[in-house]
Design an enzyme around this catalytic site. Structure first.
Site, PDB file in Angstrom:
ATOM      1  CG  ASN A   1      -0.347  -9.956   4.023  1.00  0.00           C
ATOM      2  OD1 ASN A   1      -1.217 -10.488   4.700  1.00  0.00           O
ATOM      3  ND2 ASN A   1       0.045  -8.720   4.183  1.00  0.00           N
ATOM      4  CB  CYS A   2      -0.627 -15.366   5.832  1.00  0.00           C
ATOM      5  SG  CYS A   2      -0.465 -13.997   6.996  1.00  0.00           S
TER       6      CYS A   2
ATOM      7  CG  ASP B   1       4.369  -6.445   9.843  1.00  0.00           C
ATOM      8  OD1 ASP B   1       3.802  -6.979  10.817  1.00  0.00           O
ATOM      9  OD2 ASP B   1       4.488  -6.992   8.729  1.00  0.00           O
TER      10      ASP B   1
ATOM     11  CE  LYS C   1      -0.360 -39.607  33.794  1.00  0.00           C
ATOM     12  NZ  LYS C   1       0.630 -40.664  34.083  1.00  0.00           N
TER      13      LYS C   1
ATOM     14  CB  THR D   1       2.695   8.034  17.280  1.00  0.00           C
ATOM     15  OG1 THR D   1       1.959   9.237  16.994  1.00  0.00           O
ATOM     16  CG2 THR D   1       2.218   6.905  16.371  1.00  0.00           C
TER      17      THR D   1
ATOM     18  CB  ILE E   1      -0.339  10.203  14.577  1.00  0.00           C
ATOM     19  CG1 ILE E   1      -0.538  11.576  13.909  1.00  0.00           C
ATOM     20  CG2 ILE E   1       0.058   9.149  13.552  1.00  0.00           C
ATOM     21  CD1 ILE E   1       0.686  12.102  13.172  1.00  0.00           C
TER      22      ILE E   1
END
Ligand code: FAD
Length: 567
Positions: free
Chosen positions: A41-42, A283, A434, A273, A278
């Site tokens: 999907n990305c 997302d 650096k 959950t 479960i």
């Protein structure tokens, strides 16, 4: 043991693969309502613009390849329409045949993802209005562009997907306008860091509209769509809505699982959950913010994939935990990169943290080796302890590497002092002896140990009209002539020690240079001679970028505490 998984992309496919690797005997059934599983999907925006031209590249696994590699019963075009938690069964609708049946489970993993949040506005169902979540969404947009040949697109929402699509619409030959409800793009960046991105996008021909939002969409003949915003009307032939996502948690709600006020599924650190059989990942779940510990919704592929693995571990008796998300994210905007991790000013303030901020403008690699360009870096740290809270960067080379180092440092609970101690890889084509991350450590160390004080771009307006303040600009005469504050006296740094007679020892000396480096050196000279002084964090470069933005956005009157630079 029989495990049923709902959702076959990032979290779901990751859970299925880990389950199989841990338990060769488990029966694993994966339901996916779409046609594709484990797809990229990305990568979808890049198919629209043509950067990815092979459709097959978007599908990392086919149901067949996944099945043969992991012996998972993959059932595509099958939507789970209910969870009967008490009976430990899910009800499934076969979207091809219409058949409805029940499937029992011992353990259930939910990875249903998040759906685009689409405002319920008049005309929103117009066929020229798109969202982007799935492969079919991508094909629909690409087909529309190929068939209808739209000349212009309006993107509502200037987050990651909106910006990736802006680049790809431009690549597909469209002129693009982005409408953003707030005052800047990319909400994970602070306003001052986003200003450079705005400037760059405008150079690329992308029009930006801020502080505005759509109210209605109206067809104008066969081709055009009128977009009524609060403050103006736009016309385009294609509209993309990318105003964020909301958890696809209807099933979880129906099953009586505990949800937060945004609909996110609440889990414990094992991703269990409120029903012990479960698990939920990706997302759709609420997570703890790694830094604040507060509950948040962070929709990113990395956490979703990791959570899928953790849920599988726990089902197989390995008590792995998810330690929270810090929202590390990176974005390509044409040739530019923007990245962020951890807290920004808005989220640090909301968390009630007492934080400081520092800016650097360091070369991506040794400046004498070809191809170096500067990275604009901002880091937030806790005052007192120096604990790192967040980082943001924009630039054209090496941005992702620096932000990954800082993301790791934040994860390790490091302080800014410890950045000075990091031994990072160096050779001229890659970095400097650096590294910019070390440099940031030195800058913050100097602040924390009182070696220098700083003021910010948003203080300059007040300071320049304060009679107790004298403003010194230590850039070269040429740089000064190209743009400066009217009240500033130009004393180039090499002349400072010989020009102390120009300074008013009774006043606070506020020093400006281009990036903050020469002004820091000036402050070290002056403070050791007894002057009360401070320097402009981020330098004239950052100040000018913000002022230029306010000019472009037409909001010079905005109460930001600064004024436009005078040349
Ligand atoms: P998803 O990967 O969305 O998978 C959920 C799946 O569940 C869907 O396929 C859906 O069809 C299925 N499903 C839902 N309900 C049911 C049901 N009842 N029955 C059967 N199947 C169901 N993140 C990044 O970190 N970096 C990026 O560059 C990035 N770019 C992105 C670009 C785009 C265009 C998009 C849309 C997202 C992007 N993301 C990116 C976000 C990332 O893709 C998500 O965070 C991640 O995919 C979430 O994984 P998930 O498993 O929770 O949900």
């Amino acid at each position: 043991m029989k495990v049923v998984i709902i959702g076959g992309v990032a979290g779901g496919a990751s859970a299925a693969a880990r389950l199989r690797r841990l338990d060769e005997q488990a029966k694993i059934v994966l339901f996916e309502r779409g046609e594709y599983i484990s797809y990229a999907n990305c990568g979808l925006p890049y198919y629209v613009g043509g950067e990815i031209s092979d459709k097959k590249a978007l599908t990392l696994q086919t149901p067949e390849s996944f099945k043969s590699r992991f012996r998972v019963d993959v059932r595509i075009r099958q939507e789970v329409i209910a969870i009967k938690a008490e009976e430990k069964r899910v009800t499934v609708k076969n979207l091809s045949s219409g058949m409805i049946y029940d499937e029992p489970y011992d353990k259930l993993i939910l990875s249903p993802g998040a759906e685009p949040s689409v405002p319920d506005l008049p005309g929103i169902d117009d066929p020229r209005i798109f969202t982007l979540r799935t492969i079919p969404d991508t094909y629909a947009i690409r087909n529309f562009i190929e068939e209808k040949k739209p000349a212009s697109a309006v993107i509502i929402g200037g987050g990651y997907i909106g910006l990736e699509m802006a680049e790809n619409f431009v690549a597909a030959g469209l002129s693009v306008t982005i409408v953003q409800r707030s005052d800047h793009l990319i909400p994970s960046l602070d306003y001052d860091m986003a200003c450079g991105v705005h400037h760059y996008l405008r150079q690329k021909g992308v029009k930006l509209i801020f502080d505005d939002t759509p109210l209605a969409f109206r067809p104008q003949g066969d081709e055009n769509l009128e977009i009524q915003l609060k403050k103006q009307i736009l016309t385009a032939q294609l509209v993309l809505i990318s105003t964020g996502v909301r958890p696809d948690s209807g099933l979880a709600r129906g099953a009586g699982l505990r949800l937060n006020f945004r609909g996110g599924i609440v889990t414990d650190r094992h991703l269990q959950t409120s029903n012990p059989d479960i698990y939920a990942v990706g997302d759709a779940v609420e997570v703890r913010h790694f830094i604040t510990g507060q509950p948040v919704m962070i929709a990113l592929a990395g956490p979703a994939n990791k959570q899928g693995r953790i849920a599988a571990d726990n089902i197989c008796g390995i008590p792995s935990v998810f330690n929270g998300s810090q929202g590390s994210s990176v974005l390509k905007i044409f040739e530019m990169t923007a990245a962020a991790t951890g807290l920004n000013e808005k989220t640090a303030q909301a968390a009630g943290l007492d934080f400081g901020k520092a800016y650097t403008w360091s070369a991506s690699h040794a400046s004498y080796y070809p191809g170096a360009s500067n990275i604009s870096l901002k880091v937030l740290f806790e005052k007192g302890t120096g604990r790192l809270l967040g980082a943001q960067a924009t630039g054209f080379d090496g941005v992702d590497k620096r932000l990954d180092v800082l993301a790791t440092a934040i994860r390790a609970g490091m302080t800014a002092y410890e950045l000075t101690d990091l031994e990072l890889c160096y050779a001229p084509p890659f970095s400097s002896a650096k590294d910019p991350v070390n440099m940031m450590g030195y800058v913050i160390e100097n602040l924390l140990t009182g070696k220098v004080e700083q003021f910010y771009w948003h203080d300059l307006d007040f300071l320049s009209s304060d009679p107790r303040v004298q403003i010194i600009d230590v850039r070269s005469e040429r740089e000064f002539a190209a743009g400066h504050l009217e009240e500033a006296i130009n004393i180039p740094l090499p002349q400072l020690r010989m020009s102390l007679d120009k300074l008013d020892a009774a006043k606070r000396i506020c020093v400006i240079c281009e990036s903050g480096l020469r002004s820091y050196i000036a402050c070290r000279i002056l403070s050791q001679k007894g002057y009360d002084c401070a320097h402009l964090a981020g330098g004239w470069r950052l100040y000018a970028a913000v002022m230029q933005e306010q000019l472009c956005a037409g909001d010079a009157g905005r109460p930001r505490g600064s004024r436009l630079p005078r040349d």
